[in-house]
Scaffold this active site. Structure first.
Site, mmCIF file in Angstrom:
data_model
loop_
_atom_site.group_PDB
_atom_site.id
_atom_site.type_symbol
_atom_site.label_atom_id
_atom_site.label_comp_id
_atom_site.label_asym_id
_atom_site.label_seq_id
_atom_site.Cartn_x
_atom_site.Cartn_y
_atom_site.Cartn_z
ATOM 1 N N GLU A 107 -5.451 5.499 -9.706
ATOM 2 C CA GLU A 107 -5.686 6.386 -8.563
ATOM 3 C C GLU A 107 -5.267 5.725 -7.242
ATOM 4 O O GLU A 107 -4.751 6.374 -6.334
ATOM 5 C CB GLU A 107 -7.177 6.751 -8.515
ATOM 6 C CG GLU A 107 -7.555 7.731 -7.450
ATOM 7 C CD GLU A 107 -6.896 9.095 -7.641
ATOM 8 O OE1 GLU A 107 -7.251 9.813 -8.566
ATOM 9 O OE2 GLU A 107 -5.996 9.425 -6.836
ATOM 10 N N GLY A 167 0.092 -5.040 13.550
ATOM 11 C CA GLY A 167 -0.337 -5.274 12.166
ATOM 12 C C GLY A 167 -0.229 -4.034 11.290
ATOM 13 O O GLY A 167 -0.677 -4.045 10.146
ATOM 14 N N LYS A 181 5.689 6.146 -5.142
ATOM 15 C CA LYS A 181 4.573 7.092 -5.228
ATOM 16 C C LYS A 181 5.070 8.479 -5.667
ATOM 17 O O LYS A 181 4.418 9.179 -6.450
ATOM 18 C CB LYS A 181 3.860 7.157 -3.879
ATOM 19 C CG LYS A 181 3.185 5.822 -3.525
ATOM 20 C CD LYS A 181 2.811 5.712 -2.054
ATOM 21 C CE LYS A 181 2.162 4.372 -1.729
ATOM 22 N NZ LYS A 181 2.052 4.100 -0.290
HETATM 23 N N1 HSE Z 1 2.508 0.136 2.746
HETATM 24 C C1 HSE Z 1 1.847 1.351 2.414
HETATM 25 C C2 HSE Z 1 1.862 2.287 3.607
HETATM 26 C C3 HSE Z 1 0.390 1.183 2.047
HETATM 27 O O1 HSE Z 1 2.347 1.934 4.678
HETATM 28 O O2 HSE Z 1 1.401 3.398 3.464
HETATM 29 C C4 HSE Z 1 0.173 0.857 0.628
HETATM 30 O O3 HSE Z 1 0.672 1.788 -0.252
#
Ligand code: HSE
Length: 453
Positions: A146, A204, A222
């Protein structure tokens, strides 16, 4: 009913009284620490939901001092992940190491040792998911993921279970917070990509090496996972079309705004007659859509199902506790189901493993979408007419045209054209023909456009 399933039904009550589920955590960085904290803070409620306690028994991290500072005396700390895999008392291994090499080896070893696995590693699943799920299926263990897509948003649960009645037509998401933050800042402040990226790194938000985010690779991992479970096809990251946001200019964001659109990095998986579209690229979407108003580092996914219609899921796509929320949800699911007959658990890719489809992922040339085009042209009689003629000759229908004074001086103008849907291959030919005109003075900008209705 088989003897096996009767026994499986009786088991959970005994287990609830017997012992807690023991978890081994591989890696205790941001998400690992969040997982530890959430499990501790909500211990009692989680026990009431899961039917038994869930306890992190061992943490493996090369930085043992950091691990110890998080877990104190509540868990054993080791530096070698294989010590966790070798411990027969550990029921579930949580892989939070990242990357696709060591993580893959450890996940496969955990499965081979008969342990269930929870991972937040989208790259691992998008690239090696087929092998990992096959091993898990053969070994009768579960792999929860998930946290791999959109952090704390339960989009895997929604696609795999909540929407299981539906023929899912498409899924479109803002699933990378870094790029959405950059695009929001570019729009709000009128700044170009480079300067906003520097600012995002200073704050950051963006990694020191932001390549996976800004080139669209993270979003494509994803999208690959969502595509597989939405349509019941294997993971096919190698067939995804991936384009990031590095070439986007503030000028196009502004023109899109004037035409009533926002530009977002959209991860899209769509079924059409000839096959499946799996693509990530900057996309104009109507400003009035809810998803167009997802700003900053937030994530959102829209799913269109034939029965339910349009559904929208919104929330934090990263961060310690939002991601831990998803990791712990998987731990609870596995705790509830681990004694169930493996054949009666939720299939990893939503469809039964022997019922996956071989529907092809379409090459980009065959994808049908609408377009935003920006052409810097000589401000002369007949130029617009020649361009619209070329589009007509390629059977491309125009939706809107905007002409704006070019920032590049007198005698030049920006032509912005929105088209109706057409095949990408046809658009490529039209762009090549227009680009060859002596009156077209700069590379033509092309951004895809989706109405998402
Ligand atoms: N690097 C990803 C983002 C977060 O900037 O959404 C982790 O999946």
């Amino acid at each position: 009913m088989t003897t096996r399933s009767v026994a499986a039904k009786a088991a959970p009550r005994r287990d609830a009284e017997a012992k807690p589920i023991l978890v081994g955590l591989l890696g205790i960085g941001t998400v690992g620490s969040g997982t530890f904290k959430v499990l501790q803070r909500n211990l009692e409620e989680i026990r009431r939901r899961a039917g038994r306690a869930i306890r992190i028994a061992t943490v493996a991290d090369l930085d043992q001092a950091r691990a110890r500072s998080v877990v104190g005396d509540a868990a054993q700390v080791v530096s070698d992940a294989r010590q966790v895999l070798a411990d027969p008392a550990i029921d579930i291994v949580v892989e939070l190491i990242g990357g696709t090499t060591t993580a893959k080896a450890l996940v496969l070893e955990a499965i081979a040792s008969g342990k269930h696995v929870v991972t937040a590693n989208k790259a691992l699943l998008a690239v090696h998911g087929n092998e990992i799920f096959a091993a898990a299926h053969a070994g009768g263990v579960m792999v929860g993921f998930e946290a791999a897509v959109a952090g704390g948003i339960p989009i895997i649960k929604a696609l795999r279970e909540g929407l299981t009645a539906n023929h899912i037509e498409w899924v479109a998401g803002i699933v990378n917070g870094t790029t959405n933050f950059i695009l929001s800042e570019m729009r709000d402040k009128g700044l170009d990509f480079g300067s906003v990226l520097k600012e995002a790194q200073r704050l950051g938000y963006a990694e020191a090496d932001p390549t996976f985010d800004i080139e669209g690779i993270d979003a494509a991992h994803k999208a690959t996972i969502m595509c597989a479970i939405a349509f019941g096809v294997p993971m096919q990251f190698d067939k995804a079309y991936v384009e990031g946001i590095t070439k986007l200019s503030a000028t196009d964001i502004r023109y899109a705004e004037q035409l009533g659109y926002r530009i977002k990095l959209i991860a899209m998986a769509r079924r059409s007659e000839p096959g499946i579209e799996l693509r990530v690229h900057p996309t104009l979407i109507p400003a009035r859509r809810l998803i167009a108003n997802v700003e900053g580092a937030m994530n959102a996914v829209v799913v269109q199902g034939d029965a339910v219609g349009t559904t929208l899921y919104y929330g934090k796509g990263a961060g310690a506790e939002p991601t831990a929320s998803a990791v712990v949800a998987d731990l609870v699911d596995i705790t509830r189901l681990h004694t169930a007959d493996p054949d009666h658990r939720v299939p990893h890719l939503a469809f039964q493993p022997d019922a996956l489809a071989a529907t092809p992922i379409l090459p980009m040339d065959e994808v049908v979408t609408a377009y935003y085009l920006r052409l810097r042209v000589a401000d002369q009689t007949g130029v617009l007419s020649r361009i619209t003629t070329i589009l007509a000759e390629h059977d491309i229908s125009i939706d809107a045209v905007l002409q704006r004074e070019s920032a590049h001086g007198e005698g030049q103008t920006d032509l912005i054209i929105l088209t109706h849907d057409t095949r990408e291959g046809r658009m490529n030919q039209a762009i090549a023909t227009m680009q060859a005109l002596p009156t077209v003075l700069a590379p033509i900008v092309r951004i895809r456009k989706e109405e998402l209705n």
